[in-house]
Write a protein that holds these residues in place. Structure first.
Motif, PDB file in Angstrom:
ATOM      1  N   HIS A 590      21.347   6.973  74.655  1.00  0.00           N
ATOM      2  CA  HIS A 590      21.574   7.639  73.368  1.00  0.00           C
ATOM      3  C   HIS A 590      21.441   9.149  73.530  1.00  0.00           C
ATOM      4  O   HIS A 590      20.492   9.640  74.153  1.00  0.00           O
ATOM      5  CB  HIS A 590      20.578   7.147  72.319  1.00  0.00           C
ATOM      6  N   THR A 591      22.390   9.876  72.974  1.00  0.00           N
ATOM      7  CA  THR A 591      22.328  11.338  73.057  1.00  0.00           C
ATOM      8  C   THR A 591      21.195  11.906  72.222  1.00  0.00           C
ATOM      9  O   THR A 591      20.682  12.986  72.503  1.00  0.00           O
ATOM     10  CB  THR A 591      23.660  11.958  72.587  1.00  0.00           C
ATOM     11  N   ASN A 592      20.795  11.172  71.186  1.00  0.00           N
ATOM     12  CA  ASN A 592      19.708  11.623  70.320  1.00  0.00           C
ATOM     13  C   ASN A 592      18.836  10.424  69.976  1.00  0.00           C
ATOM     14  O   ASN A 592      19.312   9.460  69.376  1.00  0.00           O
ATOM     15  CB  ASN A 592      20.278  12.253  69.038  1.00  0.00           C
ATOM     16  N   ILE A 593      17.567  10.479  70.366  1.00  0.00           N
ATOM     17  CA  ILE A 593      16.663   9.349  70.084  1.00  0.00           C
ATOM     18  C   ILE A 593      15.587   9.737  69.080  1.00  0.00           C
ATOM     19  O   ILE A 593      14.542   9.099  69.004  1.00  0.00           O
ATOM     20  CB  ILE A 593      16.007   8.821  71.376  1.00  0.00           C
ATOM     21  N   GLN A 594      15.828  10.801  68.303  1.00  0.00           N
ATOM     22  CA  GLN A 594      14.818  11.215  67.334  1.00  0.00           C
ATOM     23  C   GLN A 594      14.488  10.087  66.362  1.00  0.00           C
ATOM     24  O   GLN A 594      13.325   9.840  66.071  1.00  0.00           O
ATOM     25  CB  GLN A 594      15.297  12.460  66.576  1.00  0.00           C
ATOM     26  N   ARG A 595      15.520   9.406  65.844  1.00  0.00           N
ATOM     27  CA  ARG A 595      15.261   8.272  64.952  1.00  0.00           C
ATOM     28  C   ARG A 595      15.286   6.982  65.771  1.00  0.00           C
ATOM     29  O   ARG A 595      16.095   6.088  65.578  1.00  0.00           O
ATOM     30  CB  ARG A 595      16.288   8.250  63.818  1.00  0.00           C
ATOM     31  N   LEU A 596      14.331   6.906  66.672  1.00  0.00           N
ATOM     32  CA  LEU A 596      14.205   5.761  67.567  1.00  0.00           C
ATOM     33  C   LEU A 596      13.919   4.479  66.799  1.00  0.00           C
ATOM     34  O   LEU A 596      14.281   3.381  67.237  1.00  0.00           O
ATOM     35  CB  LEU A 596      13.097   6.045  68.582  1.00  0.00           C
ATOM     36  N   ASP A 597      13.282   4.595  65.655  1.00  0.00           N
ATOM     37  CA  ASP A 597      13.007   3.400  64.855  1.00  0.00           C
ATOM     38  C   ASP A 597      14.297   2.715  64.421  1.00  0.00           C
ATOM     39  O   ASP A 597      14.423   1.489  64.472  1.00  0.00           O
ATOM     40  CB  ASP A 597      12.143   3.758  63.646  1.00  0.00           C
ATOM     41  N   ARG A 598      15.269   3.511  63.995  1.00  0.00           N
ATOM     42  CA  ARG A 598      16.537   2.935  63.566  1.00  0.00           C
ATOM     43  C   ARG A 598      17.290   2.327  64.747  1.00  0.00           C
ATOM     44  O   ARG A 598      17.930   1.277  64.621  1.00  0.00           O
ATOM     45  CB  ARG A 598      17.383   4.006  62.883  1.00  0.00           C
ATOM     46  N   GLU A 603      18.935  -2.842  67.260  1.00  0.00           N
ATOM     47  CA  GLU A 603      18.998  -3.739  68.432  1.00  0.00           C
ATOM     48  C   GLU A 603      18.204  -5.015  68.216  1.00  0.00           C
ATOM     49  O   GLU A 603      18.104  -5.846  69.126  1.00  0.00           O
ATOM     50  CB  GLU A 603      18.444  -3.013  69.667  1.00  0.00           C
ATOM     51  N   GLY A 604      17.621  -5.172  67.042  1.00  0.00           N
ATOM     52  CA  GLY A 604      16.811  -6.346  66.780  1.00  0.00           C
ATOM     53  C   GLY A 604      15.381  -6.221  67.257  1.00  0.00           C
ATOM     54  O   GLY A 604      14.620  -7.203  67.244  1.00  0.00           O
ATOM     55  N   GLU A 605      14.973  -5.015  67.683  1.00  0.00           N
ATOM     56  CA  GLU A 605      13.607  -4.764  68.139  1.00  0.00           C
ATOM     57  C   GLU A 605      12.742  -4.280  66.978  1.00  0.00           C
ATOM     58  O   GLU A 605      13.238  -3.825  65.938  1.00  0.00           O
ATOM     59  CB  GLU A 605      13.594  -3.724  69.261  1.00  0.00           C
ATOM     60  N   ASP A 606      11.445  -4.353  67.186  1.00  0.00           N
ATOM     61  CA  ASP A 606      10.486  -3.935  66.180  1.00  0.00           C
ATOM     62  C   ASP A 606       9.730  -2.710  66.698  1.00  0.00           C
ATOM     63  O   ASP A 606       8.974  -2.813  67.676  1.00  0.00           O
ATOM     64  CB  ASP A 606       9.500  -5.077  65.898  1.00  0.00           C
ATOM     65  N   PRO A 607       9.911  -1.532  66.094  1.00  0.00           N
ATOM     66  CA  PRO A 607       9.200  -0.340  66.562  1.00  0.00           C
ATOM     67  C   PRO A 607       7.688  -0.506  66.569  1.00  0.00           C
ATOM     68  O   PRO A 607       6.993   0.156  67.352  1.00  0.00           O
ATOM     69  CB  PRO A 607       9.626   0.747  65.564  1.00  0.00           C
ATOM     70  N   ASP A 608       7.174  -1.382  65.721  1.00  0.00           N
ATOM     71  CA  ASP A 608       5.731  -1.582  65.650  1.00  0.00           C
ATOM     72  C   ASP A 608       5.150  -2.125  66.957  1.00  0.00           C
ATOM     73  O   ASP A 608       3.940  -2.057  67.175  1.00  0.00           O
ATOM     74  CB  ASP A 608       5.386  -2.543  64.503  1.00  0.00           C
ATOM     75  N   ARG A 609       5.999  -2.648  67.843  1.00  0.00           N
ATOM     76  CA  ARG A 609       5.516  -3.248  69.094  1.00  0.00           C
ATOM     77  C   ARG A 609       5.167  -2.196  70.156  1.00  0.00           C
ATOM     78  O   ARG A 609       4.484  -2.510  71.126  1.00  0.00           O
ATOM     79  CB  ARG A 609       6.587  -4.177  69.669  1.00  0.00           C
ATOM     80  N   PHE A 610       5.658  -0.967  69.993  1.00  0.00           N
ATOM     81  CA  PHE A 610       5.645  -0.033  71.114  1.00  0.00           C
ATOM     82  C   PHE A 610       4.758   1.184  70.873  1.00  0.00           C
ATOM     83  O   PHE A 610       4.498   1.585  69.744  1.00  0.00           O
ATOM     84  CB  PHE A 610       7.073   0.441  71.401  1.00  0.00           C
ATOM     85  N   LYS A 611       4.337   1.774  71.990  1.00  0.00           N
ATOM     86  CA  LYS A 611       3.601   3.042  71.970  1.00  0.00           C
ATOM     87  C   LYS A 611       4.618   4.173  71.827  1.00  0.00           C
ATOM     88  O   LYS A 611       5.136   4.700  72.808  1.00  0.00           O
ATOM     89  CB  LYS A 611       2.791   3.232  73.258  1.00  0.00           C
ATOM     90  N   LEU A 612       4.917   4.514  70.608  1.00  0.00           N
ATOM     91  CA  LEU A 612       5.864   5.588  70.336  1.00  0.00           C
ATOM     92  C   LEU A 612       5.476   6.221  69.013  1.00  0.00           C
ATOM     93  O   LEU A 612       4.622   5.712  68.288  1.00  0.00           O
ATOM     94  CB  LEU A 612       7.305   5.058  70.305  1.00  0.00           C
ATOM     95  N   ALA A 613       6.079   7.344  68.711  1.00  0.00           N
ATOM     96  CA  ALA A 613       5.774   8.036  67.459  1.00  0.00           C
ATOM     97  C   ALA A 613       6.958   8.879  67.037  1.00  0.00           C
ATOM     98  O   ALA A 613       7.653   9.466  67.872  1.00  0.00           O
ATOM     99  CB  ALA A 613       4.537   8.918  67.607  1.00  0.00           C
ATOM    100  N   LYS A 614       7.211   8.913  65.756  1.00  0.00           N
ATOM    101  CA  LYS A 614       8.169   9.851  65.189  1.00  0.00           C
ATOM    102  C   LYS A 614       7.584  11.253  65.239  1.00  0.00           C
ATOM    103  O   LYS A 614       8.228  12.211  65.634  1.00  0.00           O
ATOM    104  CB  LYS A 614       8.477   9.455  63.739  1.00  0.00           C
ATOM    105  N   GLN A 615       6.347  11.355  64.816  1.00  0.00           N
ATOM    106  CA  GLN A 615       5.552  12.581  64.925  1.00  0.00           C
ATOM    107  C   GLN A 615       4.110  12.120  65.134  1.00  0.00           C
ATOM    108  O   GLN A 615       3.579  11.387  64.320  1.00  0.00           O
ATOM    109  CB  GLN A 615       5.694  13.446  63.684  1.00  0.00           C
TER     110      GLN A 615
END
Length: 821
Positions: A590-598, A603-615
């Motif tokens: 992806h050229t831009n992954i800022q809205r990684l949650d979307r 893709e059918g994944e759940d952002p709650d599963r991962f160590k990541l953050a919007k901010q």
């Protein structure tokens, strides 16, 4: 581009929406997008006008489910000014050949201008110059001026001047399934041969809105007695002004406009007020001169000069101008909050979030009366916040994550993912940290202004009720001998709940818990600042007992803060158990992954599963509190704050943050100012460029980002200049001196205006005699000097720009500490 101008030398339909947002013109009461007057709303253009407090609720049926939303309403389009040549179709950018075109924006005046020379289908060449402003001198006034020159022809033209009440809210693509009709027609009207008017009413909130327009034509400075005809419908009115023009001779069209709503003071009725005022308005030139004078006064206190960094200086001024379009002295006269996307778009539905946390620091030190008025927006909704707390089983005041007209929770229950096309449940109302932001804002306003009257009459009550809410939201865990808070979301927003859980919210969000510990420690200090009689009266009215104060004291010493085993502050309890994300794969795909949650949800994944953050909300702690203050906070809680905690925690989350919010860029630039100045400056530049360059790929056309625009201004004053109030002294600790050489700006500290400048290794502070309220104390390092009216003082600075050093300043002994502003 010049020091105060932005210009586009071509017409680009794909970027027109962005340019319309960036070149909006407003005065803190209402604001209009920079759309060409001759264009209607379509897939390219969107002529929106918005006013503080202009909200309306409508219900949409989605899949059989009623969904209620409140929106900041797009008001009648007052821009309508069209040109018809020899009875042919009205000129539009799409139906002529552009020989030359310039769309420019005068930042100093918030004035949008266009100059275009075009060839129509009959090979007639015409030059049209347009200027437009919304008056900073008179809150209800706006004006348009056209200068029309037929270059190779003579003939008959018609100028159509209209007011269009048929508008809807349809800017944001992901809201298009939601009801966008908010206005019902009331009536059109004329006020003499030159003036038309229209009145509408919001469908649910019953706000009346009226606009009046006086249109005149001039040739060689004299009025033209043109032929006029009128057409009106219940929700639209226009005049057609017909006249002959001669090759090479210019005619000038002036359209002066007034806008009133039923929220305004000192009016009997909106339509009568609009008509009466517009008839009294001077001509365009005189009105523009008054407008320019009002802006000049604002720039005297708000300008930022950084001549050795011209691009930075330009964008800082651009941001100042946009902040003042939304938050001016006119704003303070109304019941207004700070819409996160300003008054020039419909993203976030015009709601007020926690973004004011980033807006107020700039205003506190320049136009504190505006902050005072904006804080009263929260105070006036204290009753609703108390009711919300009671309904949720809490005490005190629970403010909504999204606030609009009356302070009820406006956060939607479903949210459209534009990548998947699915409506997902929205748990973001659990971002109760907005309450902490309001408390923090009141405290910082008080520190900058010493406004004890505000604290006595409004601020203390607001703060005590927020502290009381947190005391009831927390619960004591005897196994840990700690207080805990469950069921909340932090500013991160990518984590709404635990993986696989149907229940929204998280346990022990570190940002929230540390903020609550600070609130629990600060609230009693607020009480002690009040006069004894007011303190006792307030405690009696609120029923604030000694037992509650003892609980606050315990919470300030026993709030639970989760840590990783290696000493990194955990974002929330259980964060360490989440899966690591394959960042390299997503960056490659992806050229831009800022809205990684979307992306993940599509893709059918759940952002709650991962160590990541919007901010990364844990990083916010280092943004809002200095190292010394955070060390004191954690020490009071019984946690260690070793010298590497800041660097270690920031680095950990930096590698796991997509910076999906532009506020994240501001936060990381601030916390890295001492640790990694180069990286800090790089992120500062990205934040500066984020709106003008639309780094989020299409969001700025839906409304500018107030938080990042004001946040960049705060970065300069709070982190790069190092301004900091503690114990009644305004301290400075500049960094990045090579970048700041030549910096000049104004501040106001506790009522006294100051002029601050950096030249080489010298920082100079001048206490201006005009408006002087009393002596102020200014400090650099351990040296504190008192300034009287007209006094100036010079501090010599170190040129070091690397990581923080206890002896960073040649006049200083000891490290930076205290409440960082």
């Amino acid at each position: 581009m010049s020091d105060f101008a932005i210009a586009y030398d071509n017409y680009d339909p794909g970027n027109e929406g962005l340019r319309e947002s960036l070149t909006s013109t407003g005065n803190g009461y209402f604001c209009t997008r920079g759309t060409a007057e001759w264009e209607d709303a379509d897939g390219v253009h969107y002529p929106g006008t918005y006013a503080h407090g202009g909200f309306n609720r409508e219900t949409t049926i989605l899949g059989g489910r009623p969904v209620l939303n409140e929106d900041l309403v797009n008001l009648p389009n007052w821009l309508v000014l069209k040109l018809r040549i020899e009875g042919e179709d009205a000129i539009r950018l799409e139906n002529v050949e552009l020989i030359s075109y310039e769309h420019s924006y005068d930042i100093r005046l918030a004035m949008v201008q266009r100059v275009m020379r075009f060839r129509d289908r009959a090979d007639r060449e015409t030059t049209l110059r347009s200027r437009r402003f919304v008056s900073m001198a008179h809150s209800h006034q706006a004006g348009i001026e056209w200068t029309l020159t037929p270059e190779n022809w003579s003939g008959r033209v018609e100028v159509i001047s209209g007011l269009d009440g048929r508008v809807t809210n349809q800017m944001v693509a992901r809201y298009l399934e939601l009801e966008g009709r908010h206005l019902d027609p009331v009536s059109p009207r004329t006020f003499g041969p030159e003036t038309i008017a229209i009145k509408v009413q919001t469908r649910q909130s019953n706000i009346y809105v009226a606009e009046a327009a006086r249109t005149r034509v001039f040739r060689d400075g004299a009025p033209v007695q043109a032929e006029r005809s009128l057409h009106q419908m219940v929700d639209y009115i226009q005049q057609v002004i017909a006249l002959d023009v001669t090759q090479g001779e210019s005619v000038r069209v002036e359209k002066m406009v007034s806008l009133f709503t039923s929220h305004d003071n000192a009016i009997t009725e909106t339509l009568a007020a609009a008509g009466r005022h517009v008839l009294r308005y001077p001509d365009f030139a005189e009105a523009l001169e008054e407008h320019a004078s009002a802006w000049t006064e604002l720039w005297e206190v708000c300008d930022v000069e950084l001549p050795h960094e011209p691009r930075v200086q330009l964008l800082l001024r651009f941001h100042v101008g946009h902040v003042l379009q939304v938050c001016s002295r006119h704003t303070a006269r109304h019941d207004a909050g700070v819409p996160a996307r300003g008054l020039n778009g419909e993203a976030y539905r015009g709601h007020v979030f926690w973004d004011e946390l980033f807006v107020y620091p700039f205003l506190n030190f320049r136009l504190p009366d505006i902050t005072r008025g904006l804080l009263l927006y929260r105070y006036r909704r204290l009753t609703e916040a108390r009711a919300a707390a009671r309904e949720a089983g809490f005490r005190g005041a629970m403010f909504p994550w999204q606030s609009g007209s009356d302070g009820t929770e406006e956060t939607q229950v479903v949210h459209l993912n534009p990548l998947s096309g699915q409506w997902d449940p929205d748990h973001s109302h659990n971002q109760r940290h907005v309450n902490a932001a309001i408390f923090y804002n009141v405290w910082k306003y008080y520190q900058a202004t010493d406004d004890r009257e505000f604290l006595r009459d409004y601020g203390a009550e607001l703060m005590l009720e927020i502290a009381r809410f947190w005391a009831s939201a927390a619960h004591y865990n005897p196994e840990r001998d700690r207080y805990e808070i469950h069921g909340v979301m932090g500013p991160d927003e990518f984590h709404e709940r635990y993986p696989g859980s149907d229940e929204g919210g998280l346990r022990n969000n570190a940002y929230t818990n540390v903020m609550v510990a600070w609130i629990a420690d600060t609230a009693p200090r607020v009480l002690r600042l009040l006069p004894v009689s007011r303190r006792e009266a307030l405690r009696a009215r609120l029923g604030l007992t000694d037992d509650e104060l003892r609980t606050w004291d315990e919470m300030s010493r026993k709030m639970y803060v989760p840590f990783h085993p290696d000493g990194i502050i955990s974002q929330f309890e259980g964060y360490l158990d989440l899966e690591e994300l394959d960042w390299e794969r997503y960056r490659a795909q992806h050229t831009n992954i800022q809205r990684l949650d979307r992306i993940l949800k599509a893709e059918g994944e759940d952002p709650d599963r991962f160590k990541l953050a919007k901010q990364a909300d844990t990083v916010m702690l280092f943004f809002l509190f200095s190292d010394e203050e955070l060390r004191t906070l954690l020490g009071r809680l019984g946690y260690a704050h070793d010298p590497e905690l800041t660097r270690r925690t920031i680095d950990y989350y930096d590698r796991r943050t997509s910076h999906g919010s532009t506020l994240s860029l501001v936060t990381h630039a601030g916390v890295l100012a001492d640790i990694d100045p180069k990286s800090s400056w790089d992120r500062f530049i990205v934040a500066l460029e984020s709106d003008i360059g639309d780094v989020q790929g299409g969001t700025t056309k839906e409304g500018i980002h107030m938080g990042v625009m004001s946040g960049t201004l705060d970065l300069l004053q709070r982190y790069y200049v190092g301004s900091d109030v503690r114990e009644g002294v305004l301290y400075f600790e500049p960094t990045l001196l090579d970048r700041l050489d030549g910096l000049v700006f104004s501040m106001q500290f506790r009522g006294t205006p100051l002029r601050v400048s950096i030249a080489g290794d010298q920082l100079t502070v001048l206490a201006l005699p005009e408006g002087f309220r009393g002596p102020v104390r200014i400090g650099v390092g351990s040296e504190v000097r008192e300034l009287g009216a007209g006094d100036s003082t010079v501090f010599r600075l170190s040129h070091e720009t690397g990581p923080a050093d206890p002896n960073h300043l040649s006049n200083a002994e000891g490290s930076h500490h205290g409440d960082r502003l």
